[in-house]
Design a protein around this motif. Sequence first.
Motif, PDB file in Angstrom:
ATOM      1  N   VAL A 197      35.361  40.269  11.206  1.00 49.76           N
ATOM      2  CA  VAL A 197      34.638  41.399  11.804  1.00 49.76           C
ATOM      3  C   VAL A 197      33.520  40.903  12.717  1.00 49.76           C
ATOM      4  O   VAL A 197      33.300  41.427  13.809  1.00 49.76           O
ATOM      5  CB  VAL A 197      34.074  42.299  10.686  1.00 49.76           C
ATOM      6  N   ASP A 198      32.790  39.860  12.282  1.00 49.58           N
ATOM      7  CA  ASP A 198      31.715  39.316  13.112  1.00 49.58           C
ATOM      8  C   ASP A 198      32.250  38.722  14.409  1.00 49.58           C
ATOM      9  O   ASP A 198      31.534  38.671  15.407  1.00 49.58           O
ATOM     10  CB  ASP A 198      30.948  38.247  12.331  1.00 49.58           C
ATOM     11  N   MET A 216      39.279  30.079  12.472  1.00 55.92           N
ATOM     12  CA  MET A 216      38.837  31.157  13.368  1.00 55.92           C
ATOM     13  C   MET A 216      37.817  30.638  14.376  1.00 55.92           C
ATOM     14  O   MET A 216      37.869  30.958  15.569  1.00 55.92           O
ATOM     15  CB  MET A 216      38.187  32.284  12.548  1.00 55.92           C
ATOM     16  N   ALA A 217      36.866  29.837  13.881  1.00 53.61           N
ATOM     17  CA  ALA A 217      35.811  29.342  14.761  1.00 53.61           C
ATOM     18  C   ALA A 217      36.351  28.406  15.821  1.00 53.61           C
ATOM     19  O   ALA A 217      35.883  28.395  16.966  1.00 53.61           O
ATOM     20  CB  ALA A 217      34.736  28.641  13.929  1.00 53.61           C
ATOM     21  N   TRP A 224      29.863  30.104  22.665  1.00 53.67           N
ATOM     22  CA  TRP A 224      29.081  31.343  22.776  1.00 53.67           C
ATOM     23  C   TRP A 224      29.592  32.406  21.811  1.00 53.67           C
ATOM     24  O   TRP A 224      28.810  33.123  21.174  1.00 53.67           O
ATOM     25  CB  TRP A 224      29.126  31.851  24.212  1.00 53.67           C
ATOM     26  N   GLN A 225      30.931  32.509  21.672  1.00 59.57           N
ATOM     27  CA  GLN A 225      31.495  33.474  20.740  1.00 59.57           C
ATOM     28  C   GLN A 225      31.167  33.102  19.292  1.00 59.57           C
ATOM     29  O   GLN A 225      30.916  33.972  18.455  1.00 59.57           O
ATOM     30  CB  GLN A 225      33.008  33.581  20.939  1.00 59.57           C
ATOM     31  N   ARG A 226      31.163  31.799  18.993  1.00 53.64           N
ATOM     32  CA  ARG A 226      30.804  31.382  17.638  1.00 53.64           C
ATOM     33  C   ARG A 226      29.340  31.716  17.339  1.00 53.64           C
ATOM     34  O   ARG A 226      29.005  32.144  16.229  1.00 53.64           O
ATOM     35  CB  ARG A 226      31.053  29.876  17.475  1.00 53.64           C
ATOM     36  N   ARG A 231      27.824  34.268  14.448  1.00 59.66           N
ATOM     37  CA  ARG A 231      26.836  33.903  13.438  1.00 59.66           C
ATOM     38  C   ARG A 231      25.653  34.876  13.438  1.00 59.66           C
ATOM     39  O   ARG A 231      25.055  35.131  12.382  1.00 59.66           O
ATOM     40  CB  ARG A 231      26.326  32.485  13.695  1.00 59.66           C
ATOM     41  N   LEU A 232      25.299  35.393  14.600  1.00 61.18           N
ATOM     42  CA  LEU A 232      24.163  36.296  14.711  1.00 61.18           C
ATOM     43  C   LEU A 232      24.546  37.763  14.625  1.00 61.18           C
ATOM     44  O   LEU A 232      23.677  38.631  14.712  1.00 61.18           O
ATOM     45  CB  LEU A 232      23.418  36.046  16.029  1.00 61.18           C
ATOM     46  N   SER A 233      25.818  38.052  14.463  1.00 61.71           N
ATOM     47  CA  SER A 233      26.271  39.436  14.445  1.00 61.71           C
ATOM     48  C   SER A 233      25.818  40.144  13.170  1.00 61.71           C
ATOM     49  O   SER A 233      25.859  39.582  12.062  1.00 61.71           O
ATOM     50  CB  SER A 233      27.795  39.494  14.548  1.00 61.71           C
TER      51      SER A 233
END
Length: 788
Positions: free
Chosen positions: A674-675, A738-739, A745-747, A751-753
Amino acid sequence: MTADAQHGREGLELRRWVLDLSAVALLLAVPIAGFWPTFASGAYLVAAIGGALLGIAIAVAGTLWRWGVLLLAGATVLVYFLFGGALALPHTTVVGVVPTLDTLQQLALGSVTSWKQLLTTVAPVAASDGHLVVPFLLTLVSAVLTASLALRLSRPAWALIPVAVFLALQIAIGTSEPAVPVVQGVVFAVVAVVWLSVRGSWEHGGAAHSIGGGDEQASRGAAPRRVLLGAGVVAVAVVVGVTTSAVAAPDAPRYVLRDVVIPPFDIRQYPSPLQSFRALVRDDAAESLFRVSGLPEEARVRVAAMDAYSGTVYNVSDEGAGSSSAFRPVRGEMSQDAEGTPVTLRFDIDAWNAVWMPEAGAVTDVVFDGENADELRRTAHYNESTGTGVVTSRLTQGDGYTLDTILPVSPSDERLADEAFAPLKLPRQEGVPQEFADIASKAVADAATPIEQARALESFLAEGGFFSHGLEGEVISRAGHGAERITTLLGGDQMVGDDEQYATAMALLAREIGIPARVVMGFYPDEDAAGEAVFEATGDTLHAWVEVAFENAGWVTFDPTPPEDKLPNDQTTKPRADPKPQVLQPPPPEQEPVDLPLTVPDDRESEDENDAGNGLLGTILLITVSVLGLLALLASPFIVIGLLKAARRRRRREAERASDRISGGWDELVDRAVDFGTPVREGATRQEDAAVVGDAFEETRVVTLARRADQEVFGPSDPSPEDVEEFWRQVDEIVGGMATRRSPWQRLRARLSLRSLLAGTKLALAPRTPKRTPRAAKDDAPEESETE
């Protein structure tokens, strides 16, 4: 891409930058304006606006040169130390611009301690006391974060978070009486809505233009409609909000951190200085208590003004503002309404050891020096109403301070002829004998005006009484100023006492007939020593007098004590001598020879060098700690999000039941997906979630893991610890995969989502859906049935 398309794209990008930076500047202006009541002037605007401009400049440079978080934070710290002195601490710099070692040290300390100093200083605070560090630092950091997010992200709404936090902090550390709260809220909402609306219309317009020229005209027509629609919604919201706030605004005060941090000052924990009057006269008659430089002729040094009587002691009161309980921490720009002659006085403490701070006039500023300067400044309180200062850490020998004060002009009796007594509500007197009212009424029976009444009481005591401290060789005069002692003074055959008794008696008599009076204890030189460059306060120069409040003249001084050479006629009141028989004392025992200490070479010079080196090392350490603290402040949102997710994982991994640990492992996998933006539907089964996650990350093992989770959870027996460990191992392996399939940038965004943390709450974010072209949407539409 054609040249026209390239040119159009560059024009759109330039317009977007202008719009974003303008919106950021307007949003920052809202909390900047909120600081006005805290400083009560625009003295802070240079620091705040300078911080905003520097922060926006850092964000622009970071966006153009693609700086990472560390470079951006480093640039912010560097700018803080380079320009903080000129904007926040100009009095510590060279020519107001170049920072010195003291500037860097105060900036390093200020990044940590200025918050407490601002909150523990009663507003309005003075810009000259180093409080400008707070608005400068807050505005600088907020401008960097807000402008960086606005320029770099395709969804500019994220940029509202740091400026909203800035606004919340400004409110929290501000005052309970905001500047213009309705205007602030309206401006913030209007700027945010209009900015996001225009950005959204430009984004849609740009996308349509890139897809094909056929939709260009439609997009151009839709953009103004969106802007007009958003403006209409904002206008309606503004009208409704302003009308509602004007009609239904609560009368309750707004509570801020300052109301919690600043504890009430309880003056009752300190004994009245008047209780030590006779001891100071007796024991320190020739002892230098303190020295005052620059005291003008006829000026008096005040120790305390007392307006509360308990029947035993005259003391400073503990009742509301306007009385002697209104003590506040010292700050610059005190006593702003005082009128008189500005004077600078220097106080050097000798044998004076007390919490009461000697001063004169209406103090506007206090600067302590010496080894205990910081502690004295932190614990010093001042009452502007009574001109009384208290230092809770006590003044001791070697302390010193400089006062900027305003000495009032003493009005003449002719000036007071038409003045009424001031309508003050002073603390109620307790334990006063009833006959005092009759004595006072008889004393002022022939007086017609208020000033004549006050002079009549003064003359009744000064001309009808006699002076004596009751010391050895003097007429008996008991110490104290309780009701019994004053009754004896007024009811005896002869009134005998000193300043302590006469000042108390006049104040009590005056209050009994409605005259606003208080007792003041302090020092002033004898007539032959008045006007000297340095006044040395001793027990012999200690006095007490009375002040009476007149409506348009303030507090006026009265001296009800008889002259010191006015002695009682009846000398039988002297104590009788009771000589003791002489007793021959034995000779003192022989003293042992004293061993002299070894001579120690003078190494003070090397100690000074060590102190200088330690000072430099301490400054470097302070700067290092401040830089790390600022970096930690910038990274605090990311740290908090990481800690929340780590705590959630640990809670799932260490659940009490083994089946819950399996379910927690699956939930961990889904939350990580989800993140990353996977549109997982809330309430779906594990098999449905597995299909969505597997397709998004091209991972077939997710379906197998979902089946295993169902078997372990709904199976006839609980999974073993080995099964749980293996399940979590597979979860971690899939999550790691997944990572690897996403960009850095997406990773970082994952992490901050906050999407997975807010799932299931009222603040839950809608799942992301992949953008589909009109053709794709058309292909997915259901086919018409033949019956239709």
